[in-house]
Design a protein around this motif. Structure first.
Motif, mmCIF file in Angstrom:
data_model
loop_
_atom_site.group_PDB
_atom_site.id
_atom_site.type_symbol
_atom_site.label_atom_id
_atom_site.label_comp_id
_atom_site.label_asym_id
_atom_site.label_seq_id
_atom_site.Cartn_x
_atom_site.Cartn_y
_atom_site.Cartn_z
ATOM 1 N N GLY A 5 0.816 -1.213 0.000
ATOM 2 C CA GLY A 5 0.000 0.000 0.000
ATOM 3 C C GLY A 5 0.845 1.256 0.000
ATOM 4 N N LEU A 6 1.965 1.228 0.726
ATOM 5 C CA LEU A 6 2.846 2.404 0.774
ATOM 6 C C LEU A 6 3.527 2.648 -0.561
ATOM 7 C CD1 LEU A 6 4.494 2.106 4.301
ATOM 8 C CD2 LEU A 6 2.724 3.689 3.561
ATOM 9 N N THR A 7 4.013 1.604 -1.214
ATOM 10 C CA THR A 7 4.677 1.802 -2.504
ATOM 11 C C THR A 7 3.678 2.239 -3.561
ATOM 12 O OG1 THR A 7 4.480 -0.554 -3.039
ATOM 13 C CG2 THR A 7 6.540 0.187 -2.023
ATOM 14 N N LYS A 8 2.458 1.720 -3.482
ATOM 15 C CA LYS A 8 1.420 2.133 -4.420
ATOM 16 C C LYS A 8 1.084 3.615 -4.229
ATOM 17 C CE LYS A 8 -3.333 1.005 -5.664
ATOM 18 N NZ LYS A 8 -4.462 0.145 -5.340
ATOM 19 N N ASP A 9 0.952 4.046 -2.984
ATOM 20 C CA ASP A 9 0.671 5.451 -2.707
ATOM 21 C C ASP A 9 1.820 6.346 -3.144
ATOM 22 O OD1 ASP A 9 -1.815 4.868 -1.684
ATOM 23 O OD2 ASP A 9 -1.159 4.889 0.410
ATOM 24 N N LYS A 10 3.037 5.872 -2.958
ATOM 25 C CA LYS A 10 4.211 6.650 -3.364
ATOM 26 C C LYS A 10 4.228 6.822 -4.881
ATOM 27 C CE LYS A 10 9.209 6.822 -3.115
ATOM 28 N NZ LYS A 10 10.434 6.119 -2.758
ATOM 29 N N ARG A 11 3.973 5.746 -5.621
ATOM 30 C CA ARG A 11 3.926 5.842 -7.087
ATOM 31 C C ARG A 11 2.800 6.768 -7.545
ATOM 32 N NH1 ARG A 11 4.323 0.195 -6.862
ATOM 33 N NH2 ARG A 11 2.157 0.056 -7.573
ATOM 34 N N ARG A 12 1.668 6.692 -6.887
ATOM 35 C CA ARG A 12 0.529 7.543 -7.227
ATOM 36 C C ARG A 12 0.874 9.016 -6.986
ATOM 37 N NH1 ARG A 12 -4.162 5.591 -4.130
ATOM 38 N NH2 ARG A 12 -4.199 3.981 -5.717
ATOM 39 N N THR A 13 1.520 9.293 -5.869
ATOM 40 C CA THR A 13 1.927 10.663 -5.545
ATOM 41 C C THR A 13 2.936 11.184 -6.561
ATOM 42 O OG1 THR A 13 1.518 10.290 -3.204
ATOM 43 C CG2 THR A 13 2.943 12.138 -3.769
ATOM 44 N N GLU A 14 3.912 10.350 -6.918
ATOM 45 C CA GLU A 14 4.911 10.756 -7.905
ATOM 46 C C GLU A 14 4.265 11.026 -9.259
ATOM 47 O OE1 GLU A 14 7.793 7.624 -7.819
ATOM 48 O OE2 GLU A 14 8.678 8.332 -5.939
ATOM 49 N N ALA A 15 3.331 10.173 -9.673
ATOM 50 C CA ALA A 15 2.642 10.366 -10.950
ATOM 51 C C ALA A 15 1.819 11.646 -10.922
ATOM 52 C CB ALA A 15 1.754 9.171 -11.255
ATOM 53 N N PHE A 16 1.173 11.911 -9.802
ATOM 54 C CA PHE A 16 0.402 13.148 -9.666
ATOM 55 C C PHE A 16 1.310 14.361 -9.802
ATOM 56 C CE2 PHE A 16 -1.094 16.665 -7.036
ATOM 57 C CZ PHE A 16 -2.341 16.901 -7.608
ATOM 58 N N ASN A 17 2.482 14.322 -9.153
ATOM 59 C CA ASN A 17 3.421 15.448 -9.222
ATOM 60 C C ASN A 17 3.934 15.667 -10.642
ATOM 61 O OD1 ASN A 17 3.177 16.091 -6.516
ATOM 62 N ND2 ASN A 17 4.889 14.800 -5.902
#
Length: 105
Positions: A5-17
């Motif tokens: 869940g943490l790596t998925k959220d991190k990838r999502r945040t990076e993609a959003f940025n």
């Protein structure tokens, strides 16, 4: 064990940025192409275009958004090269502005 869940959220945040930066660059490009489009009947389009392009690049750099070889940079360079050659200068500016309108909406 890695929490997926943490790596998925991190990838999502990076993609959003990345998307946010991309959108901001296109919005800024539209702002400056609008200025250039207002001066389309000027006699010295290359000088005006170079000046406005410099302002655009300066804004990107000051906001830490400047990245080489991105489409929003390349269209400005293509427009300036076209104006420098004297080939269809007004059409190059209109194409730049139209591309910015499409990409920033």
């Amino acid at each position: 064990m890695i929490n997926k869940g943490l790596t998925k959220d991190k990838r999502r945040t990076e993609a959003f940025n990345v998307k946010w930066e991309h959108d901001e660059c296109w919005k800024s490009s539209l702002k400056y192409s609008t200025q250039l489009n207002r001066n389309i009947d000027s006699d010295d389009l290359y000088s005006i275009g170079s000046s406005i392009y410099g302002q655009y690049i300066n804004e990107l750099q000051s906001r830490n958004l400047y990245k080489e070889n991105k489409n929003y940079i390349q269209i400005w360079e293509t427009m300036l090269n076209t104006i420098k050659r004297g080939d269809n200068s007004r059409m190059a500016i209109k194409l730049l502005h139209q591309t910015n309108l499409q990409r920033s909406s």
